[in-house]
Design a protein around this motif. Sequence first.
Motif, PDB file in Angstrom:
ATOM      1  N   HIS A   1       0.828  -1.195   0.000  1.00  0.00           N
ATOM      2  CA  HIS A   1       0.000   0.000   0.000  1.00  0.00           C
ATOM      3  C   HIS A   1       0.876   1.264   0.000  1.00  0.00           C
ATOM      4  O   HIS A   1       0.619   2.208  -0.754  1.00  0.00           O
ATOM      5  N   GLY A   2       1.903   1.286   0.851  1.00  0.00           N
ATOM      6  CA  GLY A   2       2.810   2.430   0.891  1.00  0.00           C
ATOM      7  C   GLY A   2       3.488   2.661  -0.437  1.00  0.00           C
ATOM      8  O   GLY A   2       3.631   3.801  -0.893  1.00  0.00           O
ATOM      9  N   ARG A   3       3.891   1.571  -1.077  1.00  0.00           N
ATOM     10  CA  ARG A   3       4.542   1.713  -2.380  1.00  0.00           C
ATOM     11  C   ARG A   3       3.558   2.153  -3.458  1.00  0.00           C
ATOM     12  O   ARG A   3       3.934   2.871  -4.385  1.00  0.00           O
ATOM     13  N   SER A   4       2.304   1.746  -3.343  1.00  0.00           N
ATOM     14  CA  SER A   4       1.287   2.229  -4.281  1.00  0.00           C
ATOM     15  C   SER A   4       1.086   3.732  -4.107  1.00  0.00           C
ATOM     16  O   SER A   4       0.972   4.468  -5.087  1.00  0.00           O
ATOM     17  N   LEU A   5       1.049   4.181  -2.857  1.00  0.00           N
ATOM     18  CA  LEU A   5       0.960   5.620  -2.595  1.00  0.00           C
ATOM     19  C   LEU A   5       2.197   6.335  -3.124  1.00  0.00           C
ATOM     20  O   LEU A   5       2.101   7.411  -3.724  1.00  0.00           O
ATOM     21  N   ALA A   6       3.361   5.744  -2.902  1.00  0.00           N
ATOM     22  CA  ALA A   6       4.618   6.344  -3.372  1.00  0.00           C
ATOM     23  C   ALA A   6       4.597   6.513  -4.889  1.00  0.00           C
ATOM     24  O   ALA A   6       5.060   7.525  -5.416  1.00  0.00           O
ATOM     25  N   PHE A   7       4.063   5.529  -5.586  1.00  0.00           N
ATOM     26  CA  PHE A   7       3.986   5.583  -7.043  1.00  0.00           C
ATOM     27  C   PHE A   7       3.200   6.808  -7.507  1.00  0.00           C
ATOM     28  O   PHE A   7       3.576   7.475  -8.469  1.00  0.00           O
ATOM     29  N   VAL A   8       2.134   7.123  -6.786  1.00  0.00           N
ATOM     30  CA  VAL A   8       1.305   8.274  -7.133  1.00  0.00           C
ATOM     31  C   VAL A   8       2.001   9.584  -6.760  1.00  0.00           C
ATOM     32  O   VAL A   8       1.998  10.541  -7.523  1.00  0.00           O
ATOM     33  N   LEU A   9       2.623   9.619  -5.597  1.00  0.00           N
ATOM     34  CA  LEU A   9       3.185  10.858  -5.072  1.00  0.00           C
ATOM     35  C   LEU A   9       4.516  11.256  -5.698  1.00  0.00           C
ATOM     36  O   LEU A   9       4.856  12.440  -5.711  1.00  0.00           O
ATOM     37  N   ARG A  10       5.260  10.323  -6.198  1.00  0.00           N
ATOM     38  CA  ARG A  10       6.657  10.598  -6.556  1.00  0.00           C
ATOM     39  C   ARG A  10       6.838  11.512  -7.747  1.00  0.00           C
ATOM     40  O   ARG A  10       7.907  12.066  -7.948  1.00  0.00           O
ATOM     41  N   ASP A  11       5.831  11.697  -8.548  1.00  0.00           N
ATOM     42  CA  ASP A  11       5.967  12.512  -9.759  1.00  0.00           C
ATOM     43  C   ASP A  11       5.003  13.686  -9.778  1.00  0.00           C
ATOM     44  O   ASP A  11       4.401  13.983 -10.797  1.00  0.00           O
ATOM     45  N   GLN A  12       4.881  14.383  -8.685  1.00  0.00           N
ATOM     46  CA  GLN A  12       3.911  15.469  -8.631  1.00  0.00           C
ATOM     47  C   GLN A  12       4.348  16.714  -9.393  1.00  0.00           C
ATOM     48  O   GLN A  12       3.564  17.653  -9.528  1.00  0.00           O
ATOM     49  N   LEU A  13       5.560  16.711  -9.918  1.00  0.00           N
ATOM     50  CA  LEU A  13       5.922  17.809 -10.824  1.00  0.00           C
ATOM     51  C   LEU A  13       5.022  17.806 -12.054  1.00  0.00           C
ATOM     52  O   LEU A  13       4.846  18.838 -12.703  1.00  0.00           O
ATOM     53  N   THR A  14       4.413  16.663 -12.333  1.00  0.00           N
ATOM     54  CA  THR A  14       3.464  16.584 -13.437  1.00  0.00           C
ATOM     55  C   THR A  14       2.308  17.554 -13.222  1.00  0.00           C
ATOM     56  O   THR A  14       1.890  18.259 -14.147  1.00  0.00           O
ATOM     57  N   SER A  15       1.798  17.625 -12.001  1.00  0.00           N
ATOM     58  CA  SER A  15       0.721  18.568 -11.693  1.00  0.00           C
ATOM     59  C   SER A  15       1.177  20.001 -11.913  1.00  0.00           C
ATOM     60  O   SER A  15       0.394  20.860 -12.329  1.00  0.00           O
ATOM     61  N   LEU A  16       2.435  20.247 -11.635  1.00  0.00           N
ATOM     62  CA  LEU A  16       2.968  21.585 -11.849  1.00  0.00           C
ATOM     63  C   LEU A  16       2.980  21.936 -13.335  1.00  0.00           C
ATOM     64  O   LEU A  16       2.646  23.056 -13.720  1.00  0.00           O
ATOM     65  N   VAL A  17       3.326  20.977 -14.179  1.00  0.00           N
ATOM     66  CA  VAL A  17       3.307  21.218 -15.622  1.00  0.00           C
ATOM     67  C   VAL A  17       1.872  21.487 -16.087  1.00  0.00           C
ATOM     68  O   VAL A  17       1.640  22.378 -16.907  1.00  0.00           O
ATOM     69  N   VAL A  18       0.912  20.745 -15.537  1.00  0.00           N
ATOM     70  CA  VAL A  18      -0.495  20.983 -15.877  1.00  0.00           C
ATOM     71  C   VAL A  18      -0.875  22.419 -15.529  1.00  0.00           C
ATOM     72  O   VAL A  18      -1.506  23.124 -16.327  1.00  0.00           O
ATOM     73  N   GLN A  19      -0.478  22.862 -14.359  1.00  0.00           N
ATOM     74  CA  GLN A  19      -0.801  24.225 -13.945  1.00  0.00           C
ATOM     75  C   GLN A  19      -0.073  25.262 -14.800  1.00  0.00           C
ATOM     76  O   GLN A  19      -0.632  26.326 -15.099  1.00  0.00           O
ATOM     77  N   CYS A  20       1.154  24.973 -15.199  1.00  0.00           N
ATOM     78  CA  CYS A  20       1.874  25.879 -16.108  1.00  0.00           C
ATOM     79  C   CYS A  20       1.112  26.011 -17.423  1.00  0.00           C
ATOM     80  O   CYS A  20       0.994  27.122 -17.967  1.00  0.00           O
ATOM     81  N   ALA A  21       0.610  24.909 -17.925  1.00  0.00           N
ATOM     82  CA  ALA A  21      -0.187  24.964 -19.151  1.00  0.00           C
ATOM     83  C   ALA A  21      -1.405  25.861 -18.943  1.00  0.00           C
ATOM     84  O   ALA A  21      -1.767  26.652 -19.821  1.00  0.00           O
ATOM     85  N   GLY A  22      -2.017  25.771 -17.775  1.00  0.00           N
ATOM     86  CA  GLY A  22      -3.163  26.624 -17.467  1.00  0.00           C
ATOM     87  C   GLY A  22      -2.790  28.087 -17.368  1.00  0.00           C
ATOM     88  O   GLY A  22      -3.529  28.958 -17.840  1.00  0.00           O
ATOM     89  N   LEU A  23      -1.649  28.367 -16.765  1.00  0.00           N
ATOM     90  CA  LEU A  23      -1.201  29.750 -16.655  1.00  0.00           C
ATOM     91  C   LEU A  23      -0.935  30.357 -18.032  1.00  0.00           C
ATOM     92  O   LEU A  23      -1.150  31.545 -18.253  1.00  0.00           O
ATOM     93  N   ILE A  24      -0.469  29.540 -18.949  1.00  0.00           N
ATOM     94  CA  ILE A  24      -0.135  30.021 -20.291  1.00  0.00           C
ATOM     95  C   ILE A  24      -1.358  30.089 -21.198  1.00  0.00           C
ATOM     96  O   ILE A  24      -1.579  31.081 -21.887  1.00  0.00           O
ATOM     97  N   GLY A  25      -2.147  29.038 -21.189  1.00  0.00           N
ATOM     98  CA  GLY A  25      -3.225  28.942 -22.162  1.00  0.00           C
ATOM     99  C   GLY A  25      -4.630  29.072 -21.612  1.00  0.00           C
ATOM    100  O   GLY A  25      -5.593  28.976 -22.365  1.00  0.00           O
ATOM    101  N   GLY A  26      -4.739  29.236 -20.299  1.00  0.00           N
ATOM    102  CA  GLY A  26      -6.054  29.362 -19.689  1.00  0.00           C
ATOM    103  C   GLY A  26      -6.693  28.021 -19.380  1.00  0.00           C
ATOM    104  O   GLY A  26      -6.147  26.952 -19.664  1.00  0.00           O
ATOM    105  N   PHE A  27      -7.860  28.100 -18.802  1.00  0.00           N
ATOM    106  CA  PHE A  27      -8.579  26.924 -18.325  1.00  0.00           C
ATOM    107  C   PHE A  27      -8.852  25.925 -19.447  1.00  0.00           C
ATOM    108  O   PHE A  27      -8.612  24.722 -19.295  1.00  0.00           O
TER     109      PHE A  27
END
Length: 156
Positions: free
Chosen positions: A97-123
């Motif tokens: 279970h911990g490793r499954s959570l780790a798999f999800v959490l370890r690449d949260q820079l992806t969410s940052l890229v999503v937000q960068c796309a929003g900042l540039i191109g809007g919703f």
Amino acid sequence: MPQPNERAFLQHVLKDNAAAILFCEALFRVSQVLDDLIDGDKPVTGDAIYRAFWEAMIDIPSNTFYRAHEPTLRPLMAAALQDWRDSVTLERDGDRHGRSLAFVLRDQLTSLVVQCAGLIGGFAWMQQVSVEIRRHFHEEKLDDYLNEFKTGRADP
């Protein structure tokens, strides 16, 4: 992260915004050096460490995209860093279970890229490319990740 087509992909989802692309690429490099240092799975040269610190302390704070959006980006960066740290702890705890959570959490820079796309191109643009961004950066499958621990290829 990174993949061979990383620059072209960022150009697409960040609408060729050079400063945003450089910001994301610098974050990726800094995070990779940190990951390699903490995991101890790859040798990290003194030059690579110095460069990562330079990017973290000089290049990122002076990046025009970062400066324009710092009130939005800095908390996202803090959350991504804490999520990554938690992922390391959960991964090393050794239970599925911990490793499954780790798999999800370890690449949260992806969410940052999503937000960068929003900042540039809007919703609407963020909605259009969000799943594409996540699929690009999360190419590894959970079963493959968990199997690395069974085969000894992962360093808990």
